[in-house]
Design a protein around this motif. Sequence first.
Motif, PDB file in Angstrom:
ATOM      1  N   GLY A   8       0.830  -1.338   0.018  1.00 46.84           N
ATOM      2  CA  GLY A   8       0.104   0.125   0.053  1.00 46.84           C
ATOM      3  C   GLY A   8       1.069   1.305   0.051  1.00 46.84           C
ATOM      4  N   ARG A   9       2.003   1.344  -0.479  1.00 50.30           N
ATOM      5  CA  ARG A   9       3.052   2.374  -0.564  1.00 50.30           C
ATOM      6  C   ARG A   9       3.479   2.566  -1.953  1.00 50.30           C
ATOM      7  NH1 ARG A   9       3.138   0.389   4.602  1.00 50.30           N
ATOM      8  NH2 ARG A   9       3.580   1.761   6.299  1.00 50.30           N
ATOM      9  N   THR A  10       3.892   3.689  -2.199  1.00 50.49           N
ATOM     10  CA  THR A  10       4.822   4.145  -3.389  1.00 50.49           C
ATOM     11  C   THR A  10       5.999   3.460  -3.289  1.00 50.49           C
ATOM     12  OG1 THR A  10       5.531   6.198  -2.374  1.00 50.49           O
ATOM     13  CG2 THR A  10       3.546   6.507  -3.744  1.00 50.49           C
ATOM     14  N   ALA A  11       6.615   3.345  -4.396  1.00 45.92           N
ATOM     15  CA  ALA A  11       7.994   2.615  -4.651  1.00 45.92           C
ATOM     16  C   ALA A  11       9.209   3.243  -3.748  1.00 45.92           C
ATOM     17  CB  ALA A  11       8.557   2.682  -5.940  1.00 45.92           C
ATOM     18  N   ASP A  12       9.073   4.380  -3.681  1.00 45.69           N
ATOM     19  CA  ASP A  12      10.457   5.063  -2.806  1.00 45.69           C
ATOM     20  C   ASP A  12      10.148   4.971  -1.159  1.00 45.69           C
ATOM     21  OD1 ASP A  12       8.123   6.841  -3.007  1.00 45.69           O
ATOM     22  OD2 ASP A  12       9.373   8.585  -2.679  1.00 45.69           O
ATOM     23  N   GLN A  13       8.544   4.862  -0.777  1.00 48.53           N
ATOM     24  CA  GLN A  13       8.237   4.896   0.621  1.00 48.53           C
ATOM     25  C   GLN A  13       8.592   3.125   0.915  1.00 48.53           C
ATOM     26  OE1 GLN A  13       4.175   5.889   0.256  1.00 48.53           O
ATOM     27  NE2 GLN A  13       4.568   7.948   0.978  1.00 48.53           N
ATOM     28  N   ARG A  14       8.208   2.316  -0.113  1.00 50.45           N
ATOM     29  CA  ARG A  14       8.230   1.012   0.259  1.00 50.45           C
ATOM     30  C   ARG A  14       9.539   0.600   0.272  1.00 50.45           C
ATOM     31  NH1 ARG A  14       5.411  -0.534  -3.528  1.00 50.45           N
ATOM     32  NH2 ARG A  14       6.874  -0.585  -5.127  1.00 50.45           N
ATOM     33  N   LYS A  15      10.384   1.120  -0.475  1.00 50.67           N
ATOM     34  CA  LYS A  15      11.968   0.764  -0.376  1.00 50.67           C
ATOM     35  C   LYS A  15      12.716   1.161   0.972  1.00 50.67           C
ATOM     36  CE  LYS A  15      16.061   1.458  -2.842  1.00 50.67           C
ATOM     37  NZ  LYS A  15      17.014   1.988  -3.939  1.00 50.67           N
ATOM     38  N   ALA A  16      12.175   2.598   1.385  1.00 53.12           N
ATOM     39  CA  ALA A  16      12.594   2.955   2.590  1.00 53.12           C
ATOM     40  C   ALA A  16      12.017   2.198   3.993  1.00 53.12           C
ATOM     41  CB  ALA A  16      12.282   4.549   2.761  1.00 53.12           C
TER      42      ALA A  16
END
Length: 178
Positions: A8-16
Amino acid sequence: MAKYRKLGRTADQRKALLRNQVTNLLYHGRIVTTETKAKEVRKIADGLIAMAVREKDNFETVTITAKVARKDAEGKRVKEVVDGKKVTVYDEVQKEIKKDAPSRLHARRQMLKVLYPVKEVPTAAAGKKKNTKEIDLTEKLFTEIAPKYVDRNGGYTRIIKIGPRKGDAAMEVVLELV
């Protein structure tokens, strides 16, 4: 079918998020999180540990001579006058260093792409910069974690269910190193 969960997150949020949880798992040894996050963190952590196990002994020890400034009783550099100028006095010291093989250096850099830098703050100096020390998690992977798993073929982490969370009933788990 996707190869990973989007959480449920954007790619950069998920990666972080995943980088942060992998870093905390390797630093503390266990974390409490939701089941879906734990399954994603497990993939990354197992890959890093497998890399560390593979490259654990892939270095050579080299002796070098280094110039070190001579210091007095107070810890200040010793200076002497040469041709009317003050010059620091240096001593030559033999040091042994570990020189990584190219494949171990590559593995170290791959780990650093995933892991965040960790600073350890002593409880007495909480909130202050003094006495904080940088923890090298890649070195911890090579020296502490990898030797434990040399005779193990994968499965370096364990997921233990602890029940649903009160707020949203998401299944909470403990993810720990075996």
